[in-house]
Design an enzyme around this catalytic site. Structure first.
Site, PDB file in Angstrom:
ATOM      1  N   CYS A   1       0.714   0.340  10.292  1.00  0.00           N
ATOM      2  CA  CYS A   1       0.258  -0.691   9.352  1.00  0.00           C
ATOM      3  C   CYS A   1       1.386  -1.484   8.688  1.00  0.00           C
ATOM      4  O   CYS A   1       2.236  -0.917   7.988  1.00  0.00           O
ATOM      5  CB  CYS A   1      -0.610  -0.053   8.272  1.00  0.00           C
ATOM      6  SG  CYS A   1      -1.270  -1.301   7.143  1.00  0.00           S
TER       7      CYS A   1
ATOM      8  N   CYS B   1       0.841  -1.203   0.000  1.00  0.00           N
ATOM      9  CA  CYS B   1       0.000   0.000   0.000  1.00  0.00           C
ATOM     10  C   CYS B   1       0.878   1.256   0.000  1.00  0.00           C
ATOM     11  O   CYS B   1       1.858   1.336   0.740  1.00  0.00           O
ATOM     12  CB  CYS B   1      -0.907  -0.009   1.225  1.00  0.00           C
ATOM     13  SG  CYS B   1      -1.998   1.421   1.276  1.00  0.00           S
TER      14      CYS B   1
ATOM     15  N   CYS C   1     -19.200  -6.693   3.868  1.00  0.00           N
ATOM     16  CA  CYS C   1     -18.498  -5.483   4.289  1.00  0.00           C
ATOM     17  C   CYS C   1     -17.215  -5.396   3.477  1.00  0.00           C
ATOM     18  O   CYS C   1     -16.643  -6.429   3.118  1.00  0.00           O
ATOM     19  CB  CYS C   1     -18.183  -5.571   5.777  1.00  0.00           C
ATOM     20  SG  CYS C   1     -17.207  -4.186   6.390  1.00  0.00           S
TER      21      CYS C   1
ATOM     22  N   CYS D   1     -16.112  -9.588   5.898  1.00  0.00           N
ATOM     23  CA  CYS D   1     -15.483  -8.318   5.506  1.00  0.00           C
ATOM     24  C   CYS D   1     -14.298  -8.592   4.588  1.00  0.00           C
ATOM     25  O   CYS D   1     -13.479  -9.466   4.878  1.00  0.00           O
ATOM     26  CB  CYS D   1     -14.965  -7.579   6.737  1.00  0.00           C
ATOM     27  SG  CYS D   1     -16.197  -7.398   8.009  1.00  0.00           S
TER      28      CYS D   1
ATOM     29  N   CYS E   1       0.378   4.933   6.914  1.00  0.00           N
ATOM     30  CA  CYS E   1      -0.225   4.743   8.241  1.00  0.00           C
ATOM     31  C   CYS E   1       0.810   4.066   9.157  1.00  0.00           C
ATOM     32  O   CYS E   1       1.259   2.949   8.863  1.00  0.00           O
ATOM     33  CB  CYS E   1      -1.487   3.892   8.131  1.00  0.00           C
ATOM     34  SG  CYS E   1      -2.611   4.490   6.846  1.00  0.00           S
TER      35      CYS E   1
ATOM     36  N   ARG F   1     -17.244  -2.988  18.326  1.00  0.00           N
ATOM     37  CA  ARG F   1     -16.488  -4.215  18.001  1.00  0.00           C
ATOM     38  C   ARG F   1     -15.118  -4.227  18.663  1.00  0.00           C
ATOM     39  O   ARG F   1     -14.334  -3.294  18.539  1.00  0.00           O
ATOM     40  CB  ARG F   1     -16.318  -4.364  16.489  1.00  0.00           C
ATOM     41  CG  ARG F   1     -15.509  -5.621  16.168  1.00  0.00           C
ATOM     42  CD  ARG F   1     -15.470  -5.952  14.694  1.00  0.00           C
ATOM     43  NE  ARG F   1     -16.793  -5.972  14.141  1.00  0.00           N
ATOM     44  CZ  ARG F   1     -17.157  -5.317  13.050  1.00  0.00           C
ATOM     45  NH1 ARG F   1     -16.279  -4.600  12.382  1.00  0.00           N
ATOM     46  NH2 ARG F   1     -18.383  -5.373  12.613  1.00  0.00           N
TER      47      ARG F   1
ATOM     48  N   CYS G   1     -19.046   1.445   9.026  1.00  0.00           N
ATOM     49  CA  CYS G   1     -18.247   0.804  10.068  1.00  0.00           C
ATOM     50  C   CYS G   1     -17.034   1.715  10.261  1.00  0.00           C
ATOM     51  O   CYS G   1     -16.239   1.887   9.341  1.00  0.00           O
ATOM     52  CB  CYS G   1     -17.824  -0.584   9.601  1.00  0.00           C
ATOM     53  SG  CYS G   1     -16.623  -1.382  10.685  1.00  0.00           S
TER      54      CYS G   1
HETATM   55  S1  SF4 Z   1      -4.021   1.093   6.953  1.00  0.00           S
HETATM   56 FE1  SF4 Z   1      -2.440   0.057   5.769  1.00  0.00          FE
HETATM   57  S2  SF4 Z   1      -3.521  -0.788   4.001  1.00  0.00           S
HETATM   58 FE2  SF4 Z   1      -4.871   0.777   4.912  1.00  0.00          FE
HETATM   59  S3  SF4 Z   1      -4.376   2.670   3.843  1.00  0.00           S
HETATM   60 FE3  SF4 Z   1      -3.052   2.641   5.666  1.00  0.00          FE
HETATM   61  S4  SF4 Z   1      -1.142   1.677   4.942  1.00  0.00           S
HETATM   62 FE4  SF4 Z   1      -2.724   1.222   3.419  1.00  0.00          FE
END
Ligand code: SF4
Length: 330
Positions: free
Chosen positions: A75, A68, A143, A112, A72, A275, A203
């Protein structure tokens, strides 16, 4: 009988339980209650709107893992961090449907599908719409969590039969910039608005334990509780500290603080499913039991949450049996 129960719930809501004008100060006051008072209030409201012996079970499948472009900080799927998660292609339809069938057999009522995208490309959305249609035909609620959506994409998903869209706020507006720089809080709210206008249930929740202050936690819950309507599902995650991510060395979330967050979410969003999400693997059975007492009434079930571990189904079944909890039927 059911109509009477609904009428009673609606009139209770008219009495002022359901509000969309929570201030951060009011939410902070709830966080500061004595633990027993907080749990009593949360459990009392929980019983007003839900059967306290039922837990809704969702299964989450990563249909497109890793690679990705977003940053984040929590992540493992971000391509910016060296976490050992390999970028994979979008799963094939038949493999997704097999997983959905297995989830249903294990008692899940909602399936999901998560993809590690900033936003879906239109051709990817065609494939996801096919998955939504197929999962829906199996008799499961559907989901998806695919990143940011345009209004048109949200409508296409709705037409395919999507029931819920997950898009978390993650943190308070103020702390957000410490965690994510590649998309704004406002963009998140925009996606939520597109989802809502398309008629898809929302959600939306956040993550505890990323280094935020108590005031930030109050800010997150206040923002969620001011959405009108409230998100139908509110996942409260405890940070899973994955090696290679910028948050790997954060101290673990204090269990009592986590339970308090669940209770405050229950009090401020009394009709939402709250949740218990990521981080359950590291929680004791006793902490999870306190979360259920505080008003959590939904869990993810299955060995993995996208790429991070989740308690195995046997441990969950044993815990639910010990607590006298049953899966909520659709
Ligand atoms: S949480 Fe992870 S998968 Fe989702 S947008 Fe952020 S970096 Fe990408």
């Amino acid at each position: 009988m059911l109509a009477l129960a609904h009428a009673a719930r609606d009139s209770a809501a008219m009495d002022g339980d359901l509000r969309h004008d929570w201030t951060r100060g009011e939410v902070a006051t709830l966080f500061a209650l004595s633990f027993n008072d907080l749990l009593f209030q949360a459990q009392s409201l929980h019983r007003k709107y839900f059967n306290p012996g039922e837990v809704q079970i969702s299964t989450l499948l990563s249909i497109k893992t890793g690679g990705c472009p977003e940053d984040c900080a929590y992540c493992p799927q971000s391509a910016r961090y060296d976490t050992g998660v390999k970028a994979e292609k979008l799963m094939a339809l038949d493999s997704v449907l097999k997983e959905a069938e297995a989830a249903k057999a294990r008692g899940a009522s909602r399936f999901c599908m998560g993809a590690a995208w900033r936003e879906p490309k239109d051709r990817d959305l065609d494939a996801v719409c096919g998955m939504v249609e197929g999962v829906k035909k199996l008799g499961l609620e559907t989901c998806a969590t695919l990143g940011m959506l345009t209004g048109d994409q949200a409508r296409r998903l709705k037409n395919a039969g999507l029931d819920f869209y997950n898009h978390n706020l993650d943190s308070s507006p103020d702390f957000y910039g410490d965690i994510i720089t590649t998309r704004t809080y406002e963009e998140r709210l925009e996606t939520l608005a597109h989802v809502r206008s398309a008629g898809i249930h929302v959600c939306c929740g956040g993550i505890i334990g990323m280094g935020e202050s108590e005031d930030d936690r109050a800010g997150l819950i206040a923002t969620l509780a001011c959405l009108d309507p409230h998100p139908e599902s509110v996942p409260i995650n405890a940070l899973v500290r994955v090696a290679g991510t910028p948050l790997a060395e954060e101290p673990p979330v204090d269990a009592i603080d986590f339970v308090r967050t669940i209770a405050v979410a229950r009090i401020t969003m009394p009709k939402s499913m709250v949740r218990l999400s990521a981080g359950r693997e590291e929680m004791s059975d006793e902490t999870q039991a306190l979360c259920f007492l505080a008003g959590a009434n939904s869990i993810f079930y299955g060995p993995k949450l996208l790429t991070t571990p989740n308690p195995d189904s046997d441990r969950d079944q044993t815990l639910m049996a010990r607590l006298g909890l049953k899966p909520m039927a659709l």
